[in-house]
Structure formats: structure tokens, C-alpha cells
Design a protein around this motif. Sequence first.
Motif, PDB file in Angstrom:
ATOM      1  N   UNK A  57       0.909  -0.960   0.145  1.00 36.17           N
ATOM      2  CA  UNK A  57       0.027  -0.110   0.104  1.00 36.17           C
ATOM      3  C   UNK A  57       0.897   1.275  -0.097  1.00 36.17           C
ATOM      4  N   UNK A  58       0.381   2.238   0.646  1.00 39.93           N
ATOM      5  CA  UNK A  58       1.271   3.448   0.394  1.00 39.93           C
ATOM      6  C   UNK A  58       1.462   4.279   1.960  1.00 39.93           C
ATOM      7  N   UNK A  59       1.345   3.251   3.126  1.00 43.99           N
ATOM      8  CA  UNK A  59       1.602   3.775   4.143  1.00 43.99           C
ATOM      9  C   UNK A  59       3.106   4.481   4.446  1.00 43.99           C
ATOM     10  N   UNK A  60       3.071   5.665   5.158  1.00 45.92           N
ATOM     11  CA  UNK A  60       4.384   6.359   5.314  1.00 45.92           C
ATOM     12  C   UNK A  60       4.650   6.159   6.856  1.00 45.92           C
ATOM     13  N   UNK A  75       0.394  -8.748  11.619  1.00 48.01           N
ATOM     14  CA  UNK A  75       0.338  -7.528  10.706  1.00 48.01           C
ATOM     15  C   UNK A  75       1.618  -7.689   9.632  1.00 48.01           C
ATOM     16  N   UNK A  76       0.801  -7.666   8.631  1.00 48.80           N
ATOM     17  CA  UNK A  76       1.844  -7.523   7.264  1.00 48.80           C
ATOM     18  C   UNK A  76       1.729  -6.250   6.586  1.00 48.80           C
ATOM     19  N   UNK A  77       3.026  -5.560   6.718  1.00 49.26           N
ATOM     20  CA  UNK A  77       2.910  -3.942   6.295  1.00 49.26           C
ATOM     21  C   UNK A  77       4.182  -4.162   5.168  1.00 49.26           C
ATOM     22  N   UNK A  78       4.340  -5.442   4.554  1.00 45.77           N
ATOM     23  CA  UNK A  78       5.597  -5.485   3.707  1.00 45.77           C
ATOM     24  C   UNK A  78       5.414  -4.287   2.428  1.00 45.77           C
ATOM     25  N   UNK A  79       6.180  -3.948   2.145  1.00 40.19           N
ATOM     26  CA  UNK A  79       6.265  -3.144   0.880  1.00 40.19           C
ATOM     27  C   UNK A  79       5.621  -1.877   0.926  1.00 40.19           C
ATOM     28  N   UNK A  80       5.489  -1.088   1.966  1.00 45.14           N
ATOM     29  CA  UNK A  80       4.992   0.323   2.287  1.00 45.14           C
ATOM     30  C   UNK A  80       6.257   1.166   1.945  1.00 45.14           C
ATOM     31  N   UNK A  81       6.007   2.301   2.906  1.00 38.49           N
ATOM     32  CA  UNK A  81       7.000   3.515   2.825  1.00 38.49           C
ATOM     33  C   UNK A  81       7.431   3.795   4.387  1.00 38.49           C
ATOM     34  N   UNK A 102       9.049  -5.930   6.123  1.00 38.21           N
ATOM     35  CA  UNK A 102      10.050  -6.077   4.988  1.00 38.21           C
ATOM     36  C   UNK A 102       9.842  -5.058   3.883  1.00 38.21           C
ATOM     37  N   UNK A 103      10.941  -4.675   3.251  1.00 35.90           N
ATOM     38  CA  UNK A 103      10.655  -3.783   1.973  1.00 35.90           C
ATOM     39  C   UNK A 103      10.185  -2.345   2.286  1.00 35.90           C
ATOM     40  N   UNK A 104      10.465  -2.133   3.699  1.00 40.92           N
ATOM     41  CA  UNK A 104      10.226  -0.431   4.151  1.00 40.92           C
ATOM     42  C   UNK A 104      11.467  -0.005   4.322  1.00 40.92           C
ATOM     43  N   UNK A 105      11.483   1.310   4.358  1.00 36.87           N
ATOM     44  CA  UNK A 105      12.813   1.945   4.542  1.00 36.87           C
ATOM     45  C   UNK A 105      12.892   2.138   6.005  1.00 36.87           C
ATOM     46  N   UNK A 106      12.730   1.343   7.149  1.00 36.77           N
ATOM     47  CA  UNK A 106      12.995   1.405   8.488  1.00 36.77           C
ATOM     48  C   UNK A 106      14.266   1.781   8.835  1.00 36.77           C
ATOM     49  N   UNK A 107      14.350   2.954   9.615  1.00 33.98           N
ATOM     50  CA  UNK A 107      15.686   3.634   9.881  1.00 33.98           C
ATOM     51  C   UNK A 107      16.414   2.742  10.666  1.00 33.98           C
ATOM     52  N   UNK A 108      17.893   3.004  10.685  1.00 38.56           N
ATOM     53  CA  UNK A 108      18.852   1.877  11.732  1.00 38.56           C
ATOM     54  C   UNK A 108      18.545   2.063  13.202  1.00 38.56           C
ATOM     55  N   UNK A 109      18.242   3.391  13.668  1.00 39.83           N
ATOM     56  CA  UNK A 109      17.846   3.372  15.130  1.00 39.83           C
ATOM     57  C   UNK A 109      16.702   2.573  15.449  1.00 39.83           C
TER      58      UNK A 109
END
Length: 133
Positions: A57-60, A75-81, A102-109
Motif C-alpha cells: 500500500x502507501x503507508x508512510x 500484521x503484514x506491512x511489507x512493501x510500504x514506505x 520487509x521492504x520498508x525503509x525502516x531507519x537503523x535506530x
Amino acid sequence: MQRRMGEAVARVARRVNETVESQGDTLELNLEGNLLHRLPQELGSLLHLRTINLARNKFRHFPEPLAAAPALESINLEGNEIAEVPTEALANMSSLRSLNLRANPVCPAVRLLVRPLVPFELLLSPEGNVPTA
């Protein structure tokens, strides 16, 4: 744009109705690939919601209404933002067993903070392997 959003809402409504009619006491929602970017607050009041698929989807941001769903296990939030995750809210979700980011730009912190605090399976892409939009 509004037409596409209206079509997405109609698809979501059909899937919710189909799921409620067929599942009875246990509720699983598959809302994958519907261009969603937020959820209604009322979702947290679904007492029997066990699984929700919000992949592609398009979740930020992490959808906050999910934290209020008392029986939510997966909860599956794979491939969002999604880059930021509400660690404290997730740690308080006593029924949660699996969160797929997975496939989300989760920050290192967030990667460092989340793992020791959450008592469930957390699925993340390896660092550096997150696709960019």
C-alpha cells in the motif's frame, strides 16, 4: 486521482464485507495492494481482528489504529514506505505475534531499539536491501 481512491475504498469495503460474512468470530482482513495510506480509527474497535494484510500500500507511518485492536496477532506491512515504528505502542500489544516490515525503509535506530523491546517475531529486510520508491 480521486476516482482511483474511490475505487480503492470500494474494494476495501467489499473485502471487509466478504471477510465478516465468511469468518464468523475470527476476522482476517486482506487489504493488500489498495493504495491505502491511512486506516480509520474504528479499526481498533474490531474485537475479533486477528490478522491484517496491508502489504503493498502507501503507508508512510505505522497505522496507529492497529495498536488498539485487542486480539491482533499478525500484521503484514511489507512493501510500504514506513521508516518510523511506534516501539512503545508495539510493545504494549499483548496479542501480537508477528509484524512484517520487509521492504520498508525502516531507519537503523529503529532496528536497534525495536528488537530488544518487542516480544514477537519482527521481519525486516536486511539493511541496504530496501527498494526505494
